[in-house]
Design a protein around this motif. Structure first.
Motif, PDB file in Angstrom:
ATOM      1  N   THR A 140      36.123  50.300   6.636  1.00 47.70           N
ATOM      2  CA  THR A 140      37.128  50.014   7.666  1.00 47.70           C
ATOM      3  C   THR A 140      37.841  51.289   8.090  1.00 47.70           C
ATOM      4  O   THR A 140      38.045  51.536   9.285  1.00 47.70           O
TER       5      THR A 140
ATOM      6  N   ASN B 135      41.794  52.690  19.176  1.00 43.95           N
ATOM      7  CA  ASN B 135      42.385  51.505  19.808  1.00 43.95           C
ATOM      8  C   ASN B 135      41.722  51.211  21.150  1.00 43.95           C
ATOM      9  O   ASN B 135      41.202  52.121  21.795  1.00 43.95           O
TER      10      ASN B 135
ATOM     11  N   VAL C 235      37.640  52.548  11.978  1.00 48.48           N
ATOM     12  CA  VAL C 235      38.769  52.648  12.912  1.00 48.48           C
ATOM     13  C   VAL C 235      38.986  54.090  13.344  1.00 48.48           C
ATOM     14  O   VAL C 235      39.462  54.358  14.450  1.00 48.48           O
TER      15      VAL C 235
ATOM     16  N   SER D 296      40.020  48.656  17.337  1.00 49.95           N
ATOM     17  CA  SER D 296      40.198  48.803  15.890  1.00 49.95           C
ATOM     18  C   SER D 296      40.968  47.624  15.290  1.00 49.95           C
ATOM     19  O   SER D 296      40.838  47.332  14.101  1.00 49.95           O
TER      20      SER D 296
ATOM     21  N   LYS E 261      45.085  54.590  11.121  1.00 45.86           N
ATOM     22  CA  LYS E 261      44.575  55.203   9.899  1.00 45.86           C
ATOM     23  C   LYS E 261      45.516  54.953   8.728  1.00 45.86           C
ATOM     24  O   LYS E 261      45.081  54.794   7.590  1.00 45.86           O
TER      25      LYS E 261
END
Length: 425
Positions: A302, A311, A306, A314, A274
């Protein structure tokens, strides 16, 4: 003794606290409040290892208050409520003596966890002290932030770090058992990234790795004992700031290859996705701007993506956005416009709003001329009427100067046709 050196030499009173004179020096913003015991709920924002935890503990000791601590990494809503309940049952029953609840890395708390603090802070059951390395404007919910004062801790200067080293060598029981000579400190300071905790623990590692009583600290020994062969990335230290700087400057410089490389460095180092996405949102407006307005839309999407995806996927979304921004035409015209306008506002103060632009919701305001002579642009050809929109003292002042790119050339031509003779477009 299993405590690391940084913990053993942690300052216990205000006089021992190093640096941050703007907060705890003779004229510091917090000094008189600490001495009087009148402590507001507050957020300590600064780089890692600059004394946030130590300062919170000193505040509690100096003001003679019960001290409760939580780590945002390991605590949930249940833990917060349990600590608040304990704090309410402690001896501190009055506003000036209520317990201190210290939350380390408060930026890692979710919205619900931060919400669970609101009532306790609002009703004075506890005085909250939160510590964060991230901008609290982004990471702390507005309701909680509005109930706290924010104090910024500055990075340590070289003299501060060297003082910490010398003091540890002179005062720590374990280190005093050896004869330590500080020959060179450059490598220690560089590898610590300004983090006092890391600096002191590296010093201890080197000293304890030596067999003899005499220990010479020099750059070669530090690099041999401390530096790893692997790529270094400290997401809370100097590398955090240096690499995000290189990343943004690569985007600004229209180099997608460099941008992706620095992005990979951050991802492999475990950087907060972030944080990366947020910086790209800023770059989309500051560096790409009106040369490609879609960049801001892409960057904002985006950030949202994310946040939802997480993850490891992302990384693909971040890469797409980084390449898009790097390969977009660039303009900082909007950024320079607001910067210029703010400078003028600071110099000229609160200039009056022209009467014809003022709102006139009441008869008295209309009688005083509010809104009089205002011409509604949509009633005119091409939805435009030549009217003064700036204060009289600033008439003709240019803040926005279109950049030299295809889209803003169109904007320049549009403004030139509309404002012939008034603005030099």
């Amino acid at each position: 003794m299993n405590e690391p050196l940084a913990e053993r030499v942690r300052p216990k009173q205000l006089e021992d606290f190093v640096s941050q004179d703007h907060l705890v020096g003779p004229q510091g913003a917090l000094t008189s409040q600490i001495k009087k015991g009148m402590i507001p709920s507050l957020i300590l924002w600064g780089p890692p290892g600059t004394g946030k935890t130590s300062l919170a503990q000193i505040i509690a000791l100096e003001s003679k208050r019960p001290f409760f601590a939580l780590s945002a990494i390991h605590s949930g809503v249940k833990d917060v409520r349990e600590v608040i309940d304990k704090a309410r049952k402690s001896d501190g029953l009055f506003t000036t003596q209520n317990p201190i609840l210290f939350i380390d890395e408060i930026h890692r708390f979710s919205k619900s966890q931060q919400d669970s603090l609101l009532a306790a802070v609002e009703k004075g059951w506890v005085t909250l002290i939160g510590a964060t390395t991230e901008n609290p404007s982004f990471e702390v919910i507005p309701a909680l932030l509005s109930r706290c004062q924010v104090y910024v801790l500055k990075p340590f200067e070289r003299k501060d770090l060297e003082h910490l080293l010398e003091r540890a060598i002179a005062q720590d029981v374990i280190l005093k058992s050896k004869k330590i000579q500080l020959g060179e400190t450059e490598a220690l300071l560089r590898l610590s990234g300004g983090d006092a905790r890391k600096l002191l623990n590296m010093l201890e590692l080197i000293v304890l790795s030596e067999d003899g009583k005499e220990v010479l600290i020099n750059n070669e020994k530090v690099l041999e004992k401390v530096q790893k062969n692997t790529v270094l990335y400290d997401k809370t230290g100097e590398q955090h700031y240096d690499i995000i700087s290189a990343f943004i400057k690569s985007i600004r410089g229209s180099d997608p290859n460099a941008a992706v490389y620095w992005l990979a460095r951050m991802i492999e180092g475990g950087e907060d996705i972030k944080f990366i996405a947020r910086r790209m949102v800023i770059a989309a407006s500051e560096d790409v701007g009106l040369a490609n307005p879609t960049a801001l839309v892409i960057a904002n999407a985006t950030f949202e993506a994310v946040t939802k995806v997480g993850n490891p996927e992302s990384r693909i979304i971040l890469s797409q956005c980084a390449v898009y921004l790097a390969t977009s035409p660039k303009s900082n015209a909007s950024y320079m416009a607001i910067k210029s306008a703010q400078e003028v506002v600071k110099k000229t103060g609160d200039l009056s709003v022209p009467l014809h632009l003022r709102n006139a919701p009441t008869k008295l305001m209309k009688d005083l001329g509010y809104g009089e002579s205002y011409q509604y642009a949509h009633d005119y050809d091409q939805n435009f009427v030549d009217l003064e929109y700036l204060p009289e003292e600033l008439s003709g002042k240019v803040f926005y100067q279109p950049g030299e790119n295809k889209r803003e050339e169109v904007i320049r031509k549009f403004l030139g046709m509309r404002w012939k003779g008034k603005y030099p477009y």
